[in-house]
Motif scaffolding. Structure first.
Motif, PDB file in Angstrom:
ATOM      1  N   VAL A 175       0.859  -1.190   0.000  1.00 29.34           N
ATOM      2  CA  VAL A 175       0.000   0.000   0.000  1.00 29.34           C
ATOM      3  C   VAL A 175       0.893   1.238   0.000  1.00 29.34           C
ATOM      4  CG1 VAL A 175      -1.761   1.274   1.270  1.00 29.34           C
ATOM      5  CG2 VAL A 175      -1.818  -1.223   1.242  1.00 29.34           C
ATOM      6  N   PRO A 176       0.782   2.110  -1.011  1.00 29.54           N
ATOM      7  CA  PRO A 176       1.621   3.315  -1.035  1.00 29.54           C
ATOM      8  C   PRO A 176       1.193   4.271   0.079  1.00 29.54           C
ATOM      9  CG  PRO A 176      -0.024   3.405  -2.788  1.00 29.54           C
ATOM     10  CD  PRO A 176      -0.164   2.053  -2.138  1.00 29.54           C
ATOM     11  N   VAL A 177       2.145   5.052   0.583  1.00 28.96           N
ATOM     12  CA  VAL A 177       1.800   5.950   1.691  1.00 28.96           C
ATOM     13  C   VAL A 177       1.549   7.386   1.225  1.00 28.96           C
ATOM     14  CG1 VAL A 177       3.014   4.587   3.422  1.00 28.96           C
ATOM     15  CG2 VAL A 177       4.223   6.417   2.230  1.00 28.96           C
ATOM     16  N   GLU A 178       1.834   7.674  -0.064  1.00 31.57           N
ATOM     17  CA  GLU A 178       1.733   9.069  -0.528  1.00 31.57           C
ATOM     18  C   GLU A 178       0.372   9.414  -1.106  1.00 31.57           C
ATOM     19  OE1 GLU A 178       3.735   6.895  -2.131  1.00 31.57           O
ATOM     20  OE2 GLU A 178       5.648   7.128  -1.096  1.00 31.57           O
ATOM     21  N   GLY A 179      -0.642   8.574  -0.909  1.00 34.49           N
ATOM     22  CA  GLY A 179      -1.956   8.861  -1.472  1.00 34.49           C
ATOM     23  C   GLY A 179      -2.652   9.990  -0.730  1.00 34.49           C
ATOM     24  N   ASP A 180      -3.686  10.563  -1.367  1.00 34.19           N
ATOM     25  CA  ASP A 180      -4.468  11.616  -0.720  1.00 34.19           C
ATOM     26  C   ASP A 180      -5.745  11.074  -0.094  1.00 34.19           C
ATOM     27  OD1 ASP A 180      -3.070  14.216  -1.325  1.00 34.19           O
ATOM     28  OD2 ASP A 180      -3.156  13.332  -3.326  1.00 34.19           O
TER      29      ASP A 180
END
Lengths: 236, 418
Positions: A52-57
């Motif tokens: 799961v990427p952490v840079e999402g909005d």
């Protein structure tokens, strides 16, 4: 995922496990309402085999049957990305099974508690009866007020801990327990309005967008607003 | 059948009487009421009526009625058969169908997915046909993983020969519970319900198409002996023979249904050369795929009840110059929840004229707006066709895709066309 910070990144968590019925609708509506305001968007599909990427909005979690729900919770906990993203201020909308997963604990098939992701202070178990049907609820004034409409289809009953607040007060249907529906805590929102909760509730979609992009210009009323009114009129 | 016990004979006669009354009163085709009356008199009637026959049960989320019709047509090679051709697919409908043909040695019964285990136990069928499982009317239907599990468990206890789609992991897993099976590579356009292993929940590896396997527990697609070449319009039989299908029914889903019907007919000793010409004669099934002419325009009726069904319907639409009318209701038989609209990708309709109608047309309107598909709103087929004719006099054909009760309303407006 692009690293252009002017792009609004909508992350759909585990469409392979958590997408039983129209959950994609939430991503589609967020994208459309952002783009109508000239905000560029990117929708990122994260499958259960991916980190799961952490840079999402904005992170979206949908509904799922019992076994996929258990698997999704296990993988999200060991991955840790969703929790880190919310610590960075990301917004979350979790629906139905996804709502239960992001809490402290939820019940398995036999109602034994399983640990959740722990980003919302709720505990869910199984109720005596299945809650199936139209649901209408009055949103708490602190999160914008107004009325939300949806369809619920779940056996869960959810109790809120001291850090979470009810998202709304139930006017029709069951929601958490027959009196409140959904919960929020910081930028994390959860609801039993399953599947496409946002298409029927444009104001809720705008609330999520505004968490990340600030105040939004109003859009001219269209089919979403009309559906919202129609569904409430049809059942109340 | 004439050796039925007296009580069963009485039940069966009363049921037939009720069915004719229902038809005479124009209340329906009598399939349900007849069985209901008979069941009251003799609860074990379904089992008794099945005894001594060679029955096939047909179940799936989509294509049950059509495939039942195809198999029935093939089996008529052997003489009269009992079948619930009106689509009444629960035990009451089965009783009506069997009671109507006491002398028929063979039968084919469309069976509701939820009722399959119960009907399997009651009728001890020779063959069980399983095609596909996908999300459908989730406000009242079981979760499909659970359904597949029940299918599997009931097949483990049965002697029935299974004819099943190897390409649908849930169906294949259920069918692998049976002792004997014929596997057909019948394809799977809608894959959103089968990313996970039905046995252990692992993420399935799904390539190269149509292969699938679970890297975690090793469950894998059974090897199919029948397959379809859609581009060539050909079915490939177990001995490698390529037979041109040339069906009267459109689309890839019906090629798959035909392959399954031919494989089923073989279990009755009917050679594909005998069954295929019979399948070709069928051009519509209970209004599905039929055309009605209104205002000089040929209007073709397509039924689609769930995301997988809509995807198949889009695949059989005419060329882009042919307008399409979409009609959606949300009555109990449709499922009262319209969330499924968001699982369907409507952007493929962007190059044609689209109309929305039905009781939930606002849901459809928002869905199309979100996919950027232009559309107009209509009240009924006749009104829409009149409008098209006025604006585009050159149009001679229109397609309609409707969900269950919307479809029945349209069909009723044209005299319950078959």
């Amino acid at each position: 995922m692009s690293d252009d910070s002017s792009v609004l990144r909508i992350v759909w968590i585990y469409p392979d496990l958590l997408s039983t019925y129209g959950d994609q609708g939430n991503a589609l509506i967020l994208r459309r309402r952002a783009e109508q305001r000239g905000i560029r968007t990117e929708v990122v599909y994260v499958y259960s085999s991916d980190p799961v990427p952490v840079e999402g909005d904005i992170y979206l979690l949908g509904g799922g049957e019992d076994r996929p729900q258990n698997l999704a919770a296990e993988r999200l906990r060991s991955d840790g990305g969703l929790k880190r993203a919310t610590e960075r201020g990301a917004a979350v909308l979790a629906v139905c099974a996804g709502y239960q997963i992001i809490g402290e604990s939820f019940g398995d098939d036999d109602d034994n508690p399983l640990p959740g992701v722990g980003i919302l202070d709720i505990r869910s178990g199984r109720g005596e009866t299945r809650a199936v049907g139209e649901i209408v609820a009055e949103v708490a004034p602190e999160v914008g007020g107004g009325t939300i409409t949806g369809f619920e289809n779940h056996q869960g009953r959810t109790a809120l801990g001291p850090s979470a607040r009810p998202l709304s007060r139930t006017l029709l249907g069951i929601g958490n327990d027959g009196s409140t529906e959904g919960a929020y805590q910081g930028n994390v929102l959860g609801t039993y309005l399953h599947g496409p909760a946002l298409p029927r509730n444009p104001a809720l979609a705008d609330l999520l967008l505004s968490i990340r992009v600030g105040q939004l210009d109003p859009l001219p009323a269209s089919w979403g607003e009309r559906l919202h009114e129609e569904r409430i009129a049809a059942v109340m | 059948m004439s050796e039925l016990p007296l009580r069963a004979q009485l039940a069966s006669a009363l049921g037939k009487g009720a069915a004719s009354l229902s038809r005479a009163a124009r209340r329906g085709d009598g399939s349900v009421i007849g069985g209901r009356v008979a069941l009251k008199v003799e609860p074990g009637l379904l089992g008794k009526l099945s005894r001594g026959r060679r029955l096939t049960l047909v179940s799936a989320t989509n294509g049950k009625t059509t495939t039942t019709r195809l198999i029935a047509s093939a089996l008529r090679e052997l003489g009269d058969i009992a079948t619930n051709e009106h689509g009444a697919n629960m035990p009451t409908g089965h009783i009506t169908a069997l009671a109507a043909k006491p002398e028929a040695r063979n039968g084919v019964l469309e069976t509701d997915e939820k009722y399959l285990p119960q009907v399997l136990e009651a009728t001890s069928p020779a063959v069980v046909v399983l095609m596909n499982l996908s999300r459908d009317q989730m406000d009242r239907a079981s979760e499909i993983n659970l359904l597949a599990k029940k299918w599997r468990e009931s097949l483990q206890k049965s002697e029935a020969h299974v004819v099943a789609n190897a390409d649908d992991p849930l169906v294949a897993w259920a069918g692998l519970g049976a002792r004997h099976a014929t596997w057909v590579s019948a394809g799977q356009r809608w894959k959103e319900d089968s990313w996970c292993c039905p046995d252990c929940g692992g993420h399935l590896k799904r390539e190269p198409e149509p292969h699938w396997e679970c890297p975690e527990c090793g469950l894998a697609r059974p090897e199919a002996t029948w397959s379809v070449d859609n581009d060539a319009d050909v079915v490939i039989t177990p001995d490698g023979q390529r037979m041109k299908l040339d069906l009267g029914l459109p689309g890839g889903a019906n090629r798959a249904n035909a392959a399954i019907a031919m494989a089923t007919a073989v279990t009755y000793g009917i050679h594909p050369k005998q069954s295929l010409p019979r399948l070709r004669e069928i051009r519509s099934v209970a209004g599905r795929y039929t055309s009605v002419v209104t205002n000089g325009v040929e209007v073709r009726l397509l039924l689609a009840k769930n995301p997988a069904g809509w995807l198949e319907s889009f695949a059989v639409l005419g060329p882009p110059r042919i307008p399409v009318i979409l009609a959606v209701n949300a009555q109990i038989p449709d499922g009262k929840d319209t969330s499924w609209l968001w699982d369907v990708d409507y952007s493929v309709l962007g190059d044609r004229r689209v109309f929305v109608m039905g009781e939930r047309r606002t849901d459809l309107a928002l869905r199309l707006e979100t996919d950027g598909v232009a559309f107009d709103v209509g009240d009924d087929v006749a009104g829409v066709v009149t409008r098209i004719k006025a604006e585009q006099p050159e149009i001679t054909k229109v397609d309609v895709i409707a969900n269950y009760t919307a479809f029945q309303q349209i069909r009723a407006a044209y005299g319950r066309v078959q």
